[in-house]
Design a protein around this motif. Structure first.
Motif, PDB file in Angstrom:
ATOM      1  N   MET A   1      14.163  -3.841  -9.145  1.00 17.54           N
ATOM      2  CA  MET A   1      15.143  -4.402  -8.212  1.00 17.54           C
ATOM      3  C   MET A   1      16.352  -4.847  -9.009  1.00 17.54           C
ATOM      4  O   MET A   1      16.202  -5.641  -9.951  1.00 17.54           O
ATOM      5  CB  MET A   1      14.565  -5.619  -7.473  1.00 17.54           C
ATOM      6  CG  MET A   1      13.444  -5.308  -6.518  1.00 17.54           C
ATOM      7  SD  MET A   1      12.829  -6.794  -5.687  1.00 17.54           S
ATOM      8  CE  MET A   1      11.785  -7.457  -6.961  1.00 17.54           C
ATOM      9  N   GLY A   2      17.514  -4.349  -8.684  1.00 15.96           N
ATOM     10  CA  GLY A   2      18.738  -4.796  -9.332  1.00 15.96           C
ATOM     11  C   GLY A   2      18.728  -4.650 -10.841  1.00 15.96           C
ATOM     12  O   GLY A   2      19.334  -5.458 -11.548  1.00 15.96           O
ATOM     13  N   GLY A   3      18.046  -3.645 -11.372  1.00 11.44           N
ATOM     14  CA  GLY A   3      17.999  -3.430 -12.807  1.00 11.44           C
ATOM     15  C   GLY A   3      16.916  -4.221 -13.526  1.00 11.44           C
ATOM     16  O   GLY A   3      16.800  -4.151 -14.737  1.00 11.44           O
ATOM     17  N   TYR A   4      16.115  -4.981 -12.799  1.00 10.51           N
ATOM     18  CA  TYR A   4      15.013  -5.751 -13.369  1.00 10.51           C
ATOM     19  C   TYR A   4      13.688  -5.177 -12.894  1.00 10.51           C
ATOM     20  O   TYR A   4      13.578  -4.718 -11.759  1.00 10.51           O
ATOM     21  CB  TYR A   4      15.089  -7.223 -12.946  1.00 10.51           C
ATOM     22  CG  TYR A   4      16.266  -7.956 -13.529  1.00 10.51           C
ATOM     23  CD1 TYR A   4      16.178  -8.564 -14.787  1.00 10.51           C
ATOM     24  CD2 TYR A   4      17.465  -8.043 -12.835  1.00 10.51           C
ATOM     25  CE1 TYR A   4      17.259  -9.240 -15.319  1.00 10.51           C
ATOM     26  CE2 TYR A   4      18.551  -8.725 -13.368  1.00 10.51           C
ATOM     27  CZ  TYR A   4      18.437  -9.319 -14.610  1.00 10.51           C
ATOM     28  OH  TYR A   4      19.517  -9.978 -15.139  1.00 10.51           O
ATOM     29  N   VAL A   5      12.683  -5.244 -13.763  1.00  6.40           N
ATOM     30  CA  VAL A   5      11.344  -4.771 -13.415  1.00  6.40           C
ATOM     31  C   VAL A   5      10.439  -5.985 -13.251  1.00  6.40           C
ATOM     32  O   VAL A   5      10.383  -6.852 -14.132  1.00  6.40           O
ATOM     33  CB  VAL A   5      10.780  -3.827 -14.500  1.00  6.40           C
ATOM     34  CG1 VAL A   5       9.350  -3.410 -14.161  1.00  6.40           C
ATOM     35  CG2 VAL A   5      11.680  -2.612 -14.666  1.00  6.40           C
ATOM     36  N   LEU A   6       9.755  -6.049 -12.123  1.00  7.80           N
ATOM     37  CA  LEU A   6       8.839  -7.148 -11.819  1.00  7.80           C
ATOM     38  C   LEU A   6       7.489  -6.589 -11.402  1.00  7.80           C
ATOM     39  O   LEU A   6       7.396  -5.467 -10.898  1.00  7.80           O
ATOM     40  CB  LEU A   6       9.380  -7.993 -10.663  1.00  7.80           C
ATOM     41  CG  LEU A   6      10.699  -8.721 -10.882  1.00  7.80           C
ATOM     42  CD1 LEU A   6      11.179  -9.323  -9.574  1.00  7.80           C
ATOM     43  CD2 LEU A   6      10.534  -9.795 -11.937  1.00  7.80           C
ATOM     44  N   THR A   7       6.460  -7.383 -11.589  1.00  7.80           N
ATOM     45  CA  THR A   7       5.147  -7.052 -11.059  1.00  7.80           C
ATOM     46  C   THR A   7       5.132  -7.458  -9.597  1.00  7.80           C
ATOM     47  O   THR A   7       5.565  -8.558  -9.251  1.00  7.80           O
ATOM     48  CB  THR A   7       4.045  -7.824 -11.809  1.00  7.80           C
ATOM     49  OG1 THR A   7       4.124  -7.502 -13.200  1.00  7.80           O
ATOM     50  CG2 THR A   7       2.667  -7.464 -11.277  1.00  7.80           C
ATOM     51  N   ALA A   8       4.670  -6.575  -8.732  1.00  4.74           N
ATOM     52  CA  ALA A   8       4.584  -6.881  -7.300  1.00  4.74           C
ATOM     53  C   ALA A   8       3.122  -6.906  -6.882  1.00  4.74           C
ATOM     54  O   ALA A   8       2.332  -6.059  -7.307  1.00  4.74           O
ATOM     55  CB  ALA A   8       5.345  -5.855  -6.480  1.00  4.74           C
ATOM     56  N   ARG A   9       2.788  -7.892  -6.069  1.00  5.32           N
ATOM     57  CA  ARG A   9       1.442  -8.056  -5.543  1.00  5.32           C
ATOM     58  C   ARG A   9       1.500  -8.179  -4.032  1.00  5.32           C
ATOM     59  O   ARG A   9       2.504  -8.602  -3.482  1.00  5.32           O
ATOM     60  CB  ARG A   9       0.795  -9.319  -6.114  1.00  5.32           C
ATOM     61  CG  ARG A   9       0.571  -9.260  -7.592  1.00  5.32           C
ATOM     62  CD  ARG A   9      -0.058 -10.515  -8.110  1.00  5.32           C
ATOM     63  NE  ARG A   9      -0.352 -10.361  -9.529  1.00  5.32           N
ATOM     64  CZ  ARG A   9      -0.691 -11.353 -10.321  1.00  5.32           C
ATOM     65  NH1 ARG A   9      -0.789 -12.586  -9.840  1.00  5.32           N
ATOM     66  NH2 ARG A   9      -0.937 -11.125 -11.591  1.00  5.32           N
ATOM     67  N   ALA A  10       0.402  -7.850  -3.396  1.00  2.00           N
ATOM     68  CA  ALA A  10       0.306  -8.001  -1.946  1.00  2.00           C
ATOM     69  C   ALA A  10      -0.099  -9.437  -1.612  1.00  2.00           C
ATOM     70  O   ALA A  10      -0.857 -10.068  -2.344  1.00  2.00           O
ATOM     71  CB  ALA A  10      -0.730  -7.036  -1.383  1.00  2.00           C
TER      72      ALA A  10
ATOM     73  N   SER B   1       0.821  -1.217   0.000  1.00  2.00           N
ATOM     74  CA  SER B   1       0.000   0.000   0.000  1.00  2.00           C
ATOM     75  C   SER B   1       0.856   1.269   0.000  1.00  2.00           C
ATOM     76  O   SER B   1       0.406   2.318  -0.449  1.00  2.00           O
ATOM     77  CB  SER B   1      -0.972  -0.001   1.176  1.00  2.00           C
ATOM     78  OG  SER B   1      -0.273   0.069   2.392  1.00  2.00           O
ATOM     79  N   LEU B   2       2.105   1.169   0.466  1.00  2.00           N
ATOM     80  CA  LEU B   2       3.004   2.336   0.447  1.00  2.00           C
ATOM     81  C   LEU B   2       3.441   2.703  -0.972  1.00  2.00           C
ATOM     82  O   LEU B   2       3.900   3.816  -1.209  1.00  2.00           O
ATOM     83  CB  LEU B   2       4.258   2.056   1.287  1.00  2.00           C
ATOM     84  CG  LEU B   2       4.051   1.903   2.785  1.00  2.00           C
ATOM     85  CD1 LEU B   2       5.360   1.488   3.456  1.00  2.00           C
ATOM     86  CD2 LEU B   2       3.524   3.194   3.385  1.00  2.00           C
ATOM     87  N   LEU B   3       3.294   1.779  -1.917  1.00  2.00           N
ATOM     88  CA  LEU B   3       3.748   2.010  -3.283  1.00  2.00           C
ATOM     89  C   LEU B   3       2.716   2.697  -4.162  1.00  2.00           C
ATOM     90  O   LEU B   3       2.989   3.031  -5.302  1.00  2.00           O
ATOM     91  CB  LEU B   3       4.169   0.683  -3.928  1.00  2.00           C
ATOM     92  CG  LEU B   3       5.296  -0.062  -3.232  1.00  2.00           C
ATOM     93  CD1 LEU B   3       5.563  -1.383  -3.934  1.00  2.00           C
ATOM     94  CD2 LEU B   3       6.555   0.780  -3.159  1.00  2.00           C
ATOM     95  N   GLY B   4       1.514   2.905  -3.634  1.00  2.00           N
ATOM     96  CA  GLY B   4       0.486   3.577  -4.412  1.00  2.00           C
ATOM     97  C   GLY B   4      -0.802   2.783  -4.409  1.00  2.00           C
ATOM     98  O   GLY B   4      -0.852   1.652  -3.951  1.00  2.00           O
ATOM     99  N   PRO B   5      -1.861   3.374  -4.970  1.00  2.00           N
ATOM    100  CA  PRO B   5      -3.174   2.715  -4.970  1.00  2.00           C
ATOM    101  C   PRO B   5      -3.239   1.583  -5.993  1.00  2.00           C
ATOM    102  O   PRO B   5      -2.397   1.474  -6.878  1.00  2.00           O
ATOM    103  CB  PRO B   5      -4.119   3.858  -5.355  1.00  2.00           C
ATOM    104  CG  PRO B   5      -3.279   4.760  -6.191  1.00  2.00           C
ATOM    105  CD  PRO B   5      -1.894   4.680  -5.601  1.00  2.00           C
ATOM    106  N   GLY B   6      -4.250   0.752  -5.840  1.00  2.00           N
ATOM    107  CA  GLY B   6      -4.492  -0.288  -6.835  1.00  2.00           C
ATOM    108  C   GLY B   6      -3.939  -1.635  -6.440  1.00  2.00           C
ATOM    109  O   GLY B   6      -3.440  -1.823  -5.335  1.00  2.00           O
ATOM    110  N   GLY B   7      -4.046  -2.572  -7.378  1.00  2.00           N
ATOM    111  CA  GLY B   7      -3.617  -3.950  -7.132  1.00  2.00           C
ATOM    112  C   GLY B   7      -2.136  -4.151  -7.401  1.00  2.00           C
ATOM    113  O   GLY B   7      -1.299  -3.971  -6.533  1.00  2.00           O
TER     114      GLY B   7
END
Length: 107
Positions: A40-49, A28-34
Motif C-alpha cells: 500500500m502506498g509503496g509500503y509492504v505490510l503483513t495483512a491478517r483476517a 481470502s481473495l488474496l490467496g490461501p493461508g493465514g
C-alpha cells in the motif's frame, strides 16, 4: 485488489501487532493461508483476517495511517506484494525508525 476504505484497527491489541487487518472474505481473495504480504502506498505490510473488519475496508493503526498519509474513510489501493527479481535475490534496503507507541504519563 482495488481500492479499499481505511478504518481503525479492530482494537488496541491488534494495533500493536504492526499488521493491517482485512475482513475474512477480502483476505481470502488474496490467496490461501493465514498472513499475506500486501503493498500500500509503496509500503509492504503483513495483512491478517479479522471478523470485526467490515468488508471493503483495510484496518490500520495510527502509525500506518501516518506513514501512508491517509485518514479513516480515505481510499487506498491494496495489492498482494510480489517481489521483483532483485528482491527475490536478496537485494534490499532496510530503514528502522524507533519511537514510543504508548508514552508514559508524567508523575
Amino acid at each position: 485488489m482495488p481500492q479499499m476504505r481505511v478504518s481503525n484497527s479492530p482494537n488496541q491489541e491488534c494495533a500493536l501487532t504492526n499488521c493491517a487487518f482485512l475482513a475474512d472474505a477480502d483476505r481470502s481473495l488474496l490467496g490461501p493461508g493465514g498472513d499475506v504480504y500486501v503493498e500500500m502506498g509503496g509500503y509492504v505490510l503483513t495483512a491478517r483476517a479479522d471478523r470485526r473488519v467490515e468488508p471493503g475496508c483495510v484496518a490500520l493503526n495510527s502509525i500506518h495511517r501516518g506513514m501512508l498519509s491517509v485518514s479513516n474513510g480515505a481510499s487506498i489501493a491494496v495489492d498482494v506484494f510480489s517481489p521483483s527479481a532483485a528482491e527475490k535475490a536478496g537485494a534490499a534496503m532496510v530503514v528502522f525508525e524507533v519511537d514510543y507507541v504508548l508514552r508514559q504519563r508524567g508523575s
